[in-house]
Design an enzyme around this catalytic site. Sequence first.
Site, PDB file in Angstrom:
ATOM      1  N   ILE A 154       1.069   5.243  -0.967  1.00  0.00           N
ATOM      2  CA  ILE A 154       0.712   3.979  -0.338  1.00  0.00           C
ATOM      3  C   ILE A 154       1.792   2.960  -0.681  1.00  0.00           C
ATOM      4  O   ILE A 154       2.210   2.855  -1.843  1.00  0.00           O
ATOM      5  CB  ILE A 154      -0.659   3.507  -0.870  1.00  0.00           C
ATOM      6  CG1 ILE A 154      -1.722   4.563  -0.566  1.00  0.00           C
ATOM      7  CG2 ILE A 154      -1.048   2.161  -0.301  1.00  0.00           C
ATOM      8  CD1 ILE A 154      -2.927   4.473  -1.475  1.00  0.00           C
ATOM      9  N   LEU A 155       2.244   2.235   0.325  1.00  0.00           N
ATOM     10  CA  LEU A 155       3.253   1.195   0.092  1.00  0.00           C
ATOM     11  C   LEU A 155       2.542  -0.151   0.010  1.00  0.00           C
ATOM     12  O   LEU A 155       1.667  -0.446   0.807  1.00  0.00           O
ATOM     13  CB  LEU A 155       4.271   1.193   1.224  1.00  0.00           C
ATOM     14  CG  LEU A 155       5.093   2.477   1.341  1.00  0.00           C
ATOM     15  CD1 LEU A 155       5.923   2.467   2.604  1.00  0.00           C
ATOM     16  CD2 LEU A 155       5.979   2.662   0.111  1.00  0.00           C
TER      17      LEU A 155
ATOM     18  N   HIS B  67       0.341   9.352  12.076  1.00  0.00           N
ATOM     19  CA  HIS B  67      -0.832   9.915  11.407  1.00  0.00           C
ATOM     20  C   HIS B  67      -1.445  10.989  12.308  1.00  0.00           C
ATOM     21  O   HIS B  67      -1.595  10.772  13.517  1.00  0.00           O
ATOM     22  CB  HIS B  67      -1.850   8.791  11.134  1.00  0.00           C
ATOM     23  CG  HIS B  67      -3.086   9.302  10.459  1.00  0.00           C
ATOM     24  ND1 HIS B  67      -3.128   9.571   9.112  1.00  0.00           N
ATOM     25  CD2 HIS B  67      -4.301   9.644  10.961  1.00  0.00           C
ATOM     26  CE1 HIS B  67      -4.336  10.033   8.807  1.00  0.00           C
ATOM     27  NE2 HIS B  67      -5.064  10.085   9.901  1.00  0.00           N
TER      28      HIS B  67
HETATM   29  C1  GRF Z   1       2.759  14.825   9.825  1.00  0.00           C
HETATM   30  O1  GRF Z   1       1.764  15.663  10.325  1.00  0.00           O
HETATM   31  C2  GRF Z   1       2.318  13.394   9.850  1.00  0.00           C
HETATM   32  O2  GRF Z   1       1.362  13.124  10.810  1.00  0.00           O
HETATM   33  C3  GRF Z   1       1.727  13.190   8.488  1.00  0.00           C
HETATM   34  O3  GRF Z   1       2.487  14.000   7.639  1.00  0.00           O
HETATM   35  C4  GRF Z   1       3.012  15.101   8.358  1.00  0.00           C
HETATM   36  C5  GRF Z   1       4.459  15.228   8.028  1.00  0.00           C
HETATM   37  O4  GRF Z   1       4.988  16.456   8.488  1.00  0.00           O
HETATM   38  N1  GRF Z   1       1.718  11.785   8.160  1.00  0.00           N
HETATM   39  P1  GRF Z   1       6.543  16.718   8.457  1.00  0.00           P
HETATM   40  O5  GRF Z   1       6.998  16.617   7.016  1.00  0.00           O
HETATM   41  O6  GRF Z   1       7.200  15.710   9.332  1.00  0.00           O
HETATM   42  O7  GRF Z   1       6.711  18.103   8.983  1.00  0.00           O
END
Ligand code: GRF
Length: 197
Positions: A97-98, A114
């Site tokens: 969390i930032l 997300h």
């Molecule tokens: C993604 O699914 C994103 O939605 C979530 O973390 C995951 C990162 O995956 N926040 P990657 O490292 O880009 O493959």
Amino acid sequence: MSDKIKLAVLGSGKGSNLVSLAKACANGSLPAEIVLVASDVADAGILERAAEYGLPAKFIDPGKFRTKLDEAAETAYVTALNESGAEWVALAGFMRILKGDFLRAFEKKVVNIHPSLLPAFPGLEAWKQAHDYGVKATGCTVHMVDHGIDTGTILAQGVVPVLDEDTPTTLHHRIQQEEHTLYPRTLARLFNGEIRI
Ligand code: GRF
């Protein structure tokens, strides 16, 4: 002087979204230049992907906490980002969390992706939450980052149907495929001034 947006990418995981952003920068569909890839995990795949794409990459020690940056770490992240010249920060699976100083240093300039249709299923393993709940559609959301967890202004969403035969893993895979088009496309619209926050 380049009129491309200087973008930093922060991640803790395998880096598939970084790859989609790097490809979009390279083919010109995203008017940005990735000036720094930073991770809180020393052996994260995202740092290896960055090296493969010739992008400056750095492990920055997150400090003593598990889910956030401690004060010294926050300063180290802000310093590294400022030194890189980053104007915008894209989170791509950054598992911390930032808060405070970081968000003040990059006010309204931090975006995240997300893996659910927010506000449904914030937090961890959102694809599993969606699968366990039994929803028939889920997806991914690109949103501004604020002080909450997955609560910032929504910029774009992509819908992914949940199939009867889906497992959390197959669902996650299809959500990620959607992410890989939604994230670069949304950042391009944002940087081209097509999205107003
Ligand atoms: C993604 O699914 C994103 O939605 C979530 O973390 C995951 C990162 O995956 N926040 P990657 O490292 O880009 O493959």
